[in-house]
Motif scaffolding. Structure first.
Motif, short mmCIF file in Angstrom:
data_model
loop_
_atom_site.label_atom_id
_atom_site.label_comp_id
_atom_site.label_asym_id
_atom_site.label_seq_id
_atom_site.Cartn_x
_atom_site.Cartn_y
_atom_site.Cartn_z
N ALA A 155 1.01 -1.27 0.20
CA ALA A 155 0.17 0.11 -0.02
C ALA A 155 0.98 1.21 -0.04
O ALA A 155 0.49 2.48 -0.37
N GLU A 156 2.03 1.01 0.48
CA GLU A 156 2.94 2.33 0.68
C GLU A 156 3.88 2.58 -0.86
O GLU A 156 4.73 3.46 -0.74
N ASN A 157 3.59 1.99 -1.44
CA ASN A 157 4.28 1.86 -2.87
C ASN A 157 5.71 1.85 -2.80
O ASN A 157 6.54 2.87 -3.06
N ILE A 158 6.13 0.88 -2.17
CA ILE A 158 7.68 0.71 -1.86
C ILE A 158 8.34 0.34 -3.19
O ILE A 158 7.95 -0.35 -4.01
N ILE A 159 9.72 1.36 -3.27
CA ILE A 159 10.43 0.93 -4.49
C ILE A 159 12.08 0.80 -3.69
O ILE A 159 12.27 1.78 -2.99
N ALA A 160 12.63 -0.21 -4.03
CA ALA A 160 14.09 -0.38 -3.65
C ALA A 160 15.01 -0.34 -4.65
O ALA A 160 14.84 -0.79 -5.75
#
Length: 232
Positions: A155-160
């Motif tokens: 939901a927090e639109n995580i990108i690594a």
């Protein structure tokens, strides 16, 4: 005592300065409140990362004397890339620590493994892209390029982000960090790099803010009945 016309001019100047600066003052206040009420570790996304990683160990490594880098060795670090050991030499080149072969860049599969040992196992990758250039305002700025960007189904639109050149896990970004970054931009008024406190815009608004406050004190002084009586 100050003449009526002069008082009117001061009052108008104070009012218009207040209107002009009011939005920025509001942004400074909102951003300051946000910073004081947030946990900086959560902003960094530490709760999405594995906190206690098992450090990799390797055997049968060749010596640095068996490697022929372009320049004399001034720095070296051992990197775990997809379960294989690599020497990161002079912050510039990767060499296989068992064969001595030069590695130009890591593959997407290797980068995925690097992301996996850094990110929580319950987070699932939903997409990947390769960045070759970014602007100053992009969330991945001031770091090694090119880089792989792994998006996660969250939901927090995580990108690594993982560096293509040396396989280092660079950083991760998520929704709360982006809010923090936006508010930090409005706080510093550096709309490109975010961290420059010496911009002309910030200096100008700071000086105008001081003028607004001083004009308010002056208005109180010239309009106060108590002050008028004491001067008479």
């Amino acid at each position: 005592m100050v003449k009526r016309k002069t008082a009117i001019k001061i009052r108008k100047a104070h009012r218009y300065l207040g209107i002009f600066l009011g939005i920025q003052f509001l942004l400074w206040t909102i951003s300051g409140l946000y910073f004081s009420w947030t946990d900086i570790d959560e902003i960094h996304g530490d709760h999405f990362r594995i906190q206690s990683k098992n450090e990799a160990s390797f055997t049968d490594l060749i010596g640095l004397s068996d490697i022929e880098p372009e320049k004399p060795i001034s720095s070296v670090a051992l990197r775990d890339i997809g379960g294989e050991p690599y020497y990161w030499i002079n912050n510039k080149q990767l060499y296989n620590a068992r064969t001595g072969d030069l590695k130009r860049q890591i593959t997407e599969k290797e980068a995925l493994k690097i992301a996996a040992v850094n990110m929580r196992p319950d987070l699932k990758v939903s997409g990947v892209s390769r960045l070759t250039k970014v602007g100053n305002h992009i969330e991945y700025r001031g770091r090694s390029l090119p880089a792989y960007a792994f998006s996660y189904d969250h939901a927090e639109n995580i990108i690594a982000y993982v560096s293509v050149k040396d396989g280092a896990f660079q950083t991760l970004r998520h929704r709360d960090w982006r809010w923090f970054d936006f508010l930090w931009m409005t706080h510093t008024m550096d709309y490109q790099g975010r961290d420059d406190f010496n911009t002309i815009v910030l200096r100008a608004f700071s000086l105008l803010g001081l003028v607004t406050v001083l004009s308010g004190f002056l208005l109180w002084f010239i309009s106060s009945p108590t002050i008028r009586k004491s001067l008479k």
